[in-house]
Write a protein that holds these residues in place. Structure first.
Motif, short mmCIF file in Angstrom:
data_model
loop_
_atom_site.label_atom_id
_atom_site.label_comp_id
_atom_site.label_asym_id
_atom_site.label_seq_id
_atom_site.Cartn_x
_atom_site.Cartn_y
_atom_site.Cartn_z
N TYR A 236 0.49 -1.17 -0.19
CA TYR A 236 -0.13 0.36 -0.26
C TYR A 236 1.01 0.99 -0.11
CZ TYR A 236 -4.52 -2.48 0.50
OH TYR A 236 -5.12 -2.99 0.66
N LEU B 159 2.04 1.58 -4.12
CA LEU B 159 0.70 2.55 -4.31
C LEU B 159 0.42 3.59 -3.46
CD1 LEU B 159 -1.74 1.17 -6.18
CD2 LEU B 159 -3.36 0.76 -3.97
N THR C 107 3.08 6.04 -5.62
CA THR C 107 1.95 6.07 -7.29
C THR C 107 0.94 6.99 -6.83
OG1 THR C 107 3.60 3.99 -7.48
CG2 THR C 107 2.36 4.26 -9.14
N LYS C 108 0.09 6.41 -6.88
CA LYS C 108 -1.00 7.08 -7.34
C LYS C 108 -1.02 8.84 -6.85
CE LYS C 108 -4.72 6.30 -7.53
NZ LYS C 108 -6.06 6.44 -8.83
N LEU D 146 2.22 -5.07 -9.89
CA LEU D 146 1.60 -4.05 -10.31
C LEU D 146 2.35 -2.45 -10.72
CD1 LEU D 146 0.12 -0.55 -9.08
CD2 LEU D 146 2.08 -1.49 -7.14
#
Length: 266
Positions: A115, A118, A121-122, A164
């Motif tokens: 997470y 993630l 990255t987001k 991912l």
């Protein structure tokens, strides 16, 4: 992407491989936003920087999504833009089998390794897509493609990072953003201490062992991969060897690793 003159955020910049990524990027003329949960570690990284005017430090828990979402604006305010992201921060699990691994440890490893990657990255991707060229680097692990008993949950989190990253690579084809996945083998860092994990001394009698790669050399190879726009970077002779063996004979390679890990598990 050539890193000279670029602005690159690096997680886990307060120690180990992350610290050397920060220092190597600075030596090549980049501006760097070093991110870590450990403020003292970041201060030590800054004290080692030859070009501290091109470095900013950001104390941050990458598992806290709201804090991560506010970070790109801080980096842009300090450096004027952001051209790259290296998701390096990660932790291992206690050296125990899944049956003996408690849920708190499971959630901590998944939250940091998957997470955290993630969320970063987001948060940064819209800014990277607005740049003429940009790059995302996600650090997986040799354990992300090869099962390691006693680190099965860690491996699962790093396998998730692998997929991912490969999905991002495909989704970002035709854009200005390049993507690189990295699989380090043994690197001489303090990840066990940073993860709060105790480790038994591995029995070495009758076994050959590869010397861990110095973190500064690992950092050099990773940045070289970025500058060559490589899709996949295997860091260390052990990672390259096990990648080959696991592709050739996955069941044999799995049993081989189990024999190496047996003394750690008891």
């Amino acid at each position: 992407m050539q890193v000279q003159g670029k602005v690159i955020a690096v997680t886990g910049g307060g120690s180990g491989m992350g610290r050397h990524l920060v220092l190597h990027l600075l030596s090549k003329g980049a501006r760097v936003a070093a991110v870590d949960i450990n403020e003292a570690g970041l201060q030590e990284t800054a004290s080692l920087a030859a070009n501290p005017e091109r470095l900013s430090t950001h104390v941050l828990n990458i598992t806290e999504r709201a804090s991560v979402e506010a970070l790109p604006a801080e980096v842009v305010a300090r450096h004027g833009a952001v051209d790259g992201l290296i998701n390096n921060a990660g932790i291992i699990q206690p050296f125990v089998r899944i049956n003996d691994l408690d849920y708190a440890a499971i959630e901590r490893v998944i939250n940091v390794n998957f997470y955290g990657t993630l969320y970063m990255t987001k948060a940064f991707l819209p800014h990277l897509l607005a740049r003429p060229e940009a790059h995302i680097v996600n650090i997986s692990s040799m354990g992300g493609f090869l099962p390691v008993p006693g680190q099965s949950l860690y491996g699962a989190s790093k396998a998730a990072v692998k997929l991912l990253t490969e999905g991002l690579y495909a989704e970002l084809l035709g854009t200005s953003v390049r993507v690189t996945e990295v699989f380090p083998g043994a690197v001489a860092t303090n990840i066990t201490a940073n993860s709060g994990v105790e480790i038994r001394q591995m029995e070495s009698q009758g076994r050959s062992s590869l010397k861990p790669l110095p973190p500064e050399e690992a950092a050099r190879r990773i940045i070289a991969g970025v500058e060559q726009n490589r899709f996949r970077v295997l860091v260390g002779s052990d990672a390259r060897l096990m990648d080959f063996l696991y592709r050739l004979a996955p069941a044999w390679a799995t049993r081989f690793i189990e024999r190496q890990m047996r003394s750690l598990l008891g």
